[in-house]
Design an enzyme around this catalytic site. Structure first.
Site, mmCIF file in Angstrom:
data_model
loop_
_atom_site.group_PDB
_atom_site.id
_atom_site.type_symbol
_atom_site.label_atom_id
_atom_site.label_comp_id
_atom_site.label_asym_id
_atom_site.label_seq_id
_atom_site.Cartn_x
_atom_site.Cartn_y
_atom_site.Cartn_z
ATOM 1 N N ARG A 31 2.934 0.827 -10.517
ATOM 2 C CA ARG A 31 1.861 0.198 -11.283
ATOM 3 C C ARG A 31 1.823 0.520 -12.761
ATOM 4 O O ARG A 31 1.092 -0.115 -13.515
ATOM 5 C CB ARG A 31 0.515 0.545 -10.633
ATOM 6 C CG ARG A 31 0.281 -0.231 -9.351
ATOM 7 C CD ARG A 31 -0.828 0.370 -8.538
ATOM 8 N NE ARG A 31 -0.420 1.716 -8.130
ATOM 9 C CZ ARG A 31 -1.147 2.526 -7.386
ATOM 10 N NH1 ARG A 31 -2.344 2.150 -6.997
ATOM 11 N NH2 ARG A 31 -0.694 3.714 -7.064
ATOM 12 N N ARG A 40 3.349 -7.754 -7.778
ATOM 13 C CA ARG A 40 2.444 -7.234 -6.752
ATOM 14 C C ARG A 40 1.334 -8.252 -6.461
ATOM 15 O O ARG A 40 0.967 -8.467 -5.314
ATOM 16 C CB ARG A 40 1.876 -5.905 -7.253
ATOM 17 C CG ARG A 40 0.843 -5.246 -6.405
ATOM 18 C CD ARG A 40 1.435 -4.606 -5.171
ATOM 19 N NE ARG A 40 0.353 -3.997 -4.421
ATOM 20 C CZ ARG A 40 -0.507 -4.659 -3.679
ATOM 21 N NH1 ARG A 40 -0.409 -5.959 -3.555
ATOM 22 N NH2 ARG A 40 -1.464 -4.027 -3.052
HETATM 23 O O1 CP3 Z 1 9.746 3.569 -6.848
HETATM 24 C C1 CP3 Z 1 9.785 4.275 -5.823
HETATM 25 O O2 CP3 Z 1 9.754 5.522 -5.826
HETATM 26 C C2 CP3 Z 1 9.970 3.580 -4.485
HETATM 27 C C3 CP3 Z 1 8.819 3.273 -3.771
HETATM 28 C C4 CP3 Z 1 7.915 4.269 -3.065
HETATM 29 C C5 CP3 Z 1 6.573 3.920 -2.769
HETATM 30 N N1 CP3 Z 1 6.031 4.870 -1.970
HETATM 31 C C6 CP3 Z 1 5.907 2.688 -3.249
HETATM 32 C C7 CP3 Z 1 4.428 2.647 -3.288
HETATM 33 C C8 CP3 Z 1 8.146 5.521 -2.480
HETATM 34 C C9 CP3 Z 1 9.397 6.389 -2.530
HETATM 35 C C10 CP3 Z 1 6.960 5.882 -1.782
HETATM 36 C C11 CP3 Z 1 6.836 7.106 -0.974
HETATM 37 C C12 CP3 Z 1 5.497 7.508 -0.479
HETATM 38 N N2 CP3 Z 1 4.489 6.724 0.002
HETATM 39 C C13 CP3 Z 1 5.094 8.862 -0.338
HETATM 40 C C14 CP3 Z 1 5.939 10.064 -0.654
HETATM 41 C C15 CP3 Z 1 6.101 10.273 -2.096
HETATM 42 C C16 CP3 Z 1 4.936 10.871 -2.798
HETATM 43 O O3 CP3 Z 1 4.514 10.272 -3.804
HETATM 44 O O4 CP3 Z 1 4.460 11.919 -2.377
HETATM 45 C C17 CP3 Z 1 3.786 8.858 0.184
HETATM 46 C C18 CP3 Z 1 2.943 10.082 0.457
HETATM 47 C C19 CP3 Z 1 3.422 7.511 0.411
HETATM 48 C C20 CP3 Z 1 2.177 6.997 1.025
HETATM 49 C C21 CP3 Z 1 1.447 6.099 0.102
HETATM 50 N N3 CP3 Z 1 1.868 4.842 -0.283
HETATM 51 C C22 CP3 Z 1 0.195 6.334 -0.515
HETATM 52 C C23 CP3 Z 1 -0.610 7.594 -0.380
HETATM 53 C C24 CP3 Z 1 -0.099 5.194 -1.265
HETATM 54 C C25 CP3 Z 1 -1.390 4.918 -1.991
HETATM 55 C C26 CP3 Z 1 -1.576 5.802 -3.148
HETATM 56 C C27 CP3 Z 1 -1.181 5.100 -4.389
HETATM 57 O O5 CP3 Z 1 -0.391 5.655 -5.155
HETATM 58 O O6 CP3 Z 1 -1.733 3.996 -4.591
HETATM 59 C C28 CP3 Z 1 0.971 4.295 -1.146
HETATM 60 C C29 CP3 Z 1 1.090 2.967 -1.795
HETATM 61 C C30 CP3 Z 1 2.282 2.751 -2.661
HETATM 62 N N4 CP3 Z 1 3.568 3.028 -2.289
HETATM 63 C C31 CP3 Z 1 2.289 2.165 -3.954
HETATM 64 C C32 CP3 Z 1 3.642 2.094 -4.358
HETATM 65 C C33 CP3 Z 1 4.184 1.506 -5.637
HETATM 66 C C34 CP3 Z 1 1.081 1.667 -4.728
HETATM 67 C C35 CP3 Z 1 0.406 0.563 -4.020
HETATM 68 C C36 CP3 Z 1 0.336 -0.752 -4.760
HETATM 69 O O7 CP3 Z 1 1.192 -1.116 -5.584
HETATM 70 O O8 CP3 Z 1 -0.625 -1.499 -4.471
#
Ligand code: CP3
Length: 347
Positions: A31, A40
């Site tokens: 984001r 998105r």
């Molecule tokens: O660019 C990259 O690194 C690849 C994509 C990636 C995402 N999630 C996309 C994402 C990767 C490697 C992850 C891993 C992930 N997801 C983890 C482990 C890494 C870390 O940061 O600790 C965890 C714990 C998650 C679970 C998760 N996914 C959460 C808690 C959330 C919501 C919190 C937030 O940041 O909004 C997500 C959603 C998510 N995954 C988003 C993205 C870009 C944001 C959501 C959106 O765009 O609407």
């Protein structure tokens, strides 16, 4: 042994010091980029974005086009595994993931025993597309969550402070906890093998909640399951390289290193590489570990943070990265400054 690669990140993962350091950043597609927010919006739900290969490919490429990172990490999420196993998973705007909690062996019995890997075929198609659309010097990374981190979401149904529901479950119902972890080890290993077959050159395992576990639970729920996954992956695909990120893994880092769990250990931002790296066994690569908030702040804290890492890792096999994922409020200029500083640090 591997063929010697001409990709900087693969050379580091094979134990070779490379300078200037190769760089990518965790959550680099996301984001903080206006072009991500645009796609998105078009995609509808977050999971639709993950499961539409054309769009997932596009958002994976966005940070590569803008910054020329040395690695592209496929766009997906760690929670696609519980989703593929049959758990209800949704992403609620501004709240994060919501799952139907799994709290007993009876609940677990309702999920697939074997991983229905074909449910994740859009992820493999994304990798396949990226294999041909990435610049030739860019390493393609796959990933998954570590069993404890994924289990903590499956049990609580959402993110929770210090993963209290999952920790309590580990004490109260150890048989269920172990069965869930074992199921995730099998599912995740099968998933990583397929990622390698689809074109990932290395994979990262995210143990984002490693800091919550007390010593009595750490071995059984974190170290041992990750060790089994790496062993299973390498037995099936000896050329696969693995990066292990254990956030809060500091006190246990040496145990990952001496058990050779992974080709590289990713350090979170609380560790001082100047102190930690000289104590690790030779040949193990490292990755990290700038504080993501130093990247938000910019200015002197950013430059000092970068320079300290550069000075600490000189001569060692290291990949520059953040100590955790980039946050949405990060100014894009600061990312460009970070890359210029790392790449402009001489030969
Ligand atoms: O660019 C990259 O690194 C690849 C994509 C990636 C995402 N999630 C996309 C994402 C990767 C490697 C992850 C891993 C992930 N997801 C983890 C482990 C890494 C870390 O940061 O600790 C965890 C714990 C998650 C679970 C998760 N996914 C959460 C808690 C959330 C919501 C919190 C937030 O940041 O909004 C997500 C959603 C998510 N995954 C988003 C993205 C870009 C944001 C959501 C959106 O765009 O609407």
């Amino acid at each position: 042994m591997h063929e010697r690669s001409d990709k900087a990140i693969l050379r580091v993962l094979d134990g070779e010091p490379v300078w200037p350091l190769p760089i990518w950043i965790m959550r680099q597609a996301g984001r903080y980029l206006p072009e991500y927010r645009e796609i998105r919006k078009q995609a509808g739900s977050f999971l639709d974005l993950c499961y539409t290969p054309r769009l997932a490919e596009e958002v994976t490429l966005q940070p590569i086009r803008r910054f020329g990172f040395d690695a592209a990490i496929m766009f997906s999420d760690i929670l696609v595994i519980p989703h593929a196993l049959g758990q209800d998973v949704r992403f609620v705007e501004n709240e994060g993931p919501k799952l139907e909690p799994i709290t007993s062996l009876a609940d677990l019995d309702r999920l697939s025993d074997e991983m229905p890997i074909e449910r994740l075929s859009p992820v493999f198609e994304t990798l396949d597309r990226l294999r041909s659309s990435l610049p030739r010097e860019t390493t393609l990374l796959g990933f998954c969550g570590a069993p404890w981190t994924v289990a903590s979401y499956m049990i609580a149904g959402k993110g929770t402070p210090d993963q209290a529901p999952a920790r309590l479950t580990a004490y109260r119902d150890p048989a269920f906890m172990q069965a869930l972890i074992d199921r995730l080890v099998r599912a995740s290993t099968a998933y990583l093998i397929r990622q390698i077959d689809a074109g990932a050159e290395a994979v990262q395992i995210f143990e984002s909640f490693g800091s919550a576990l007390p010593p009595a639970l750490f071995d059984r729920l974190s170290l041992e399951p990750i060790r089994q996954m790496v062993e299973g992956l390498k037995a099936a695909r000896p050329h696969a390289r693995v990066i292990v990120f254990v956030r809060g893994g500091g006190p246990n880092l040496h145990r990952f290193a001496s058990a050779r769990v992974g080709d590289a250990l990713a350090l979170d931002w609380t560790l001082d590489p100047a102190r930690v790296l000289p104590t690790l066994p030779d040949g193990i690569a490292t990755q990290g570990n700038l504080d993501p908030l130093a990247l938000v702040a910019g200015g002197e804290p950013l430059m000092q943070g970068i320079d300290h890492i550069l000075a600490s890792v000189r001569g060692r096999p290291h990949i520059f990265n953040l100590g955790h994922g980039i946050v949405p409020e990060t100014p894009i200029d600061h990312v460009a400054q970070l890359i210029a500083r790392v790449r402009g640090s001489g030969t």
